[in-house]
Design an enzyme around this catalytic site. Structure first.
Site, mmCIF file in Angstrom:
data_model
loop_
_atom_site.group_PDB
_atom_site.id
_atom_site.type_symbol
_atom_site.label_atom_id
_atom_site.label_comp_id
_atom_site.label_asym_id
_atom_site.label_seq_id
_atom_site.Cartn_x
_atom_site.Cartn_y
_atom_site.Cartn_z
ATOM 1 N N PHE A 101 69.338 119.297 -21.353
ATOM 2 C CA PHE A 101 69.022 119.464 -22.769
ATOM 3 C C PHE A 101 67.681 120.174 -22.942
ATOM 4 O O PHE A 101 66.663 119.735 -22.395
ATOM 5 C CB PHE A 101 68.996 118.082 -23.421
ATOM 6 C CG PHE A 101 68.736 118.057 -24.891
ATOM 7 C CD1 PHE A 101 69.648 118.584 -25.785
ATOM 8 C CD2 PHE A 101 67.578 117.463 -25.387
ATOM 9 C CE1 PHE A 101 69.418 118.526 -27.154
ATOM 10 C CE2 PHE A 101 67.339 117.398 -26.752
ATOM 11 C CZ PHE A 101 68.258 117.946 -27.636
ATOM 12 N N SER A 123 70.157 115.568 -15.721
ATOM 13 C CA SER A 123 69.813 115.030 -17.030
ATOM 14 C C SER A 123 71.026 115.054 -17.972
ATOM 15 O O SER A 123 72.067 114.485 -17.653
ATOM 16 C CB SER A 123 68.622 115.804 -17.604
ATOM 17 O OG SER A 123 68.086 115.145 -18.721
ATOM 18 N N MET A 124 70.942 115.726 -19.132
ATOM 19 C CA MET A 124 72.117 115.835 -19.988
ATOM 20 C C MET A 124 73.239 116.547 -19.254
ATOM 21 O O MET A 124 74.430 116.287 -19.514
ATOM 22 C CB MET A 124 71.806 116.567 -21.285
ATOM 23 C CG MET A 124 73.021 116.637 -22.231
ATOM 24 S SD MET A 124 72.816 117.724 -23.648
ATOM 25 C CE MET A 124 72.954 119.343 -22.868
ATOM 26 N N ASP A 179 60.272 108.860 -13.537
ATOM 27 C CA ASP A 179 60.841 109.859 -14.441
ATOM 28 C C ASP A 179 60.273 109.588 -15.832
ATOM 29 O O ASP A 179 60.441 108.498 -16.372
ATOM 30 C CB ASP A 179 62.371 109.737 -14.448
ATOM 31 C CG ASP A 179 63.068 110.835 -15.216
ATOM 32 O OD1 ASP A 179 62.517 111.309 -16.232
ATOM 33 O OD2 ASP A 179 64.186 111.214 -14.817
ATOM 34 N N HIS A 224 61.211 114.011 -13.356
ATOM 35 C CA HIS A 224 62.532 114.227 -13.945
ATOM 36 C C HIS A 224 63.255 115.453 -13.395
ATOM 37 O O HIS A 224 64.415 115.382 -12.993
ATOM 38 C CB HIS A 224 62.412 114.342 -15.468
ATOM 39 C CG HIS A 224 63.734 114.519 -16.146
ATOM 40 N ND1 HIS A 224 64.733 113.568 -16.087
ATOM 41 C CD2 HIS A 224 64.244 115.558 -16.881
ATOM 42 C CE1 HIS A 224 65.787 113.994 -16.762
ATOM 43 N NE2 HIS A 224 65.520 115.190 -17.247
#
Length: 265
Positions: A25, A93-94, A194, A224
């Site tokens: 994202f 992530s996303m 993260d 992250h």
């Protein structure tokens, strides 16, 4: 709008094993390109699309939704499935949430899933206010470049459009409900430090999927965006080993090819 440097999509034809790599994202393919290139260099057919509204300016993202982002990776998966006998999906992530939804919906068409710091929830304190707040405030501060490695940087937006944040929150809720439909072998790699997606998201995903073949790796030295961080090589190696275990002979070692080209050593 012109693309940000490094935000270009990446595709390379290879063998009968296909790998779809999904970025996160407000990010871009740049954040996971080394991951995609590592697998392509070992003979996989790799697709790394640029999600709609990403890689240009945040205003472009403000008019897109999770349906646009998911539709893009779904198209790429279908194209890979036509080209390849075996397909894996990966995401950061996303992008991990996108990969998990693909797995939930496409079943046996996907042979395995690899996710790095997968997102499952919007944890910001104002998340519950997003349905209203997005009409009053256009953006909030960005999420890019949570990286421990000195000198490493992520190509992404320095602002998060709240319309898009509202949409991604809806998407995470949808994916969370679909996680029990994920049955494929799963490799989850998580950074304990993260600052964007807490390790609790990985824990919830592991608790809710129906996969019985599950591997877990902790990325102790990375934040992250671990695919650009100190543990990047471990991510790449573990992904290749995961694919090779499930599809023996699928990947090759470039070092072996170099030795063969020299007539052995």
């Amino acid at each position: 709008m012109p693309l940000l440097p490094g935000a270009e999509p990446f595709r390379r034809d290879g063998g009968e094993v296909g790998v779809l790599v999904c970025h996160g994202f407000t990010g871009s393919p740049q954040s996971v390109r080394p991951w995609a290139e590592y697998l392509a260099d070992r003979g996989a057919t790799v697709a790394l699309p640029l999600l709609p509204g990403h890689g240009t300016r945040w205003q472009d993202m403000a008019v897109t939704t999770w349906q646009d982002w998911y539709a893009e990776v779904d198209r790429e998966l279908r194209a890979l499935s036509e080209r390849c006998a075996t397909v894996f999906v990966c995401g950061l992530s996303m992008g991990g949430a996108l990969a998990l939804r693909l797995a939930a919906r496409h079943g046996d068409a996907i042979s395995g899933v690899v996710v790095v710091n997968p997102a499952n929830k919007v944890h910001d304190a104002v998340a519950a206010l997003l349905p209203m707040l997005r009409h009053l405030v256009p953006t909030t501060k960005g999420l890019a470049s949570d990286i421990a490695k000195p000198g490493a940087a992520e190509v992404g937006y320095d602002r998060v459009p709240l319309h898009a944040a509202h949409s991604v929150r809806q998407f995470f809720r949808l994916v969370d409900a679909e996680l029990p439909q994920v049955t494929q072998p799963l490799l989850v790699m998580t950074s304990p430090q993260d600052h964007v997606v807490p390790p609790a998201d990985s824990e919830r995903i592991l608790a809710r999927v129906s996969s019985t073949d599950v591997d877990r790796t902790l990325l102790e030295r990375s934040y992250h965006v671990a695919t650009l961080d100190h543990d990047a090589e471990q991510i790449f190696r573990d992904t290749a080993a995961f694919i090779e275990r499930l599809a023996p002979g699928a990947l090759t070692d470039p070092a072996d090819e170099g030795t063969a080209a020299r007539g052995g050593a």
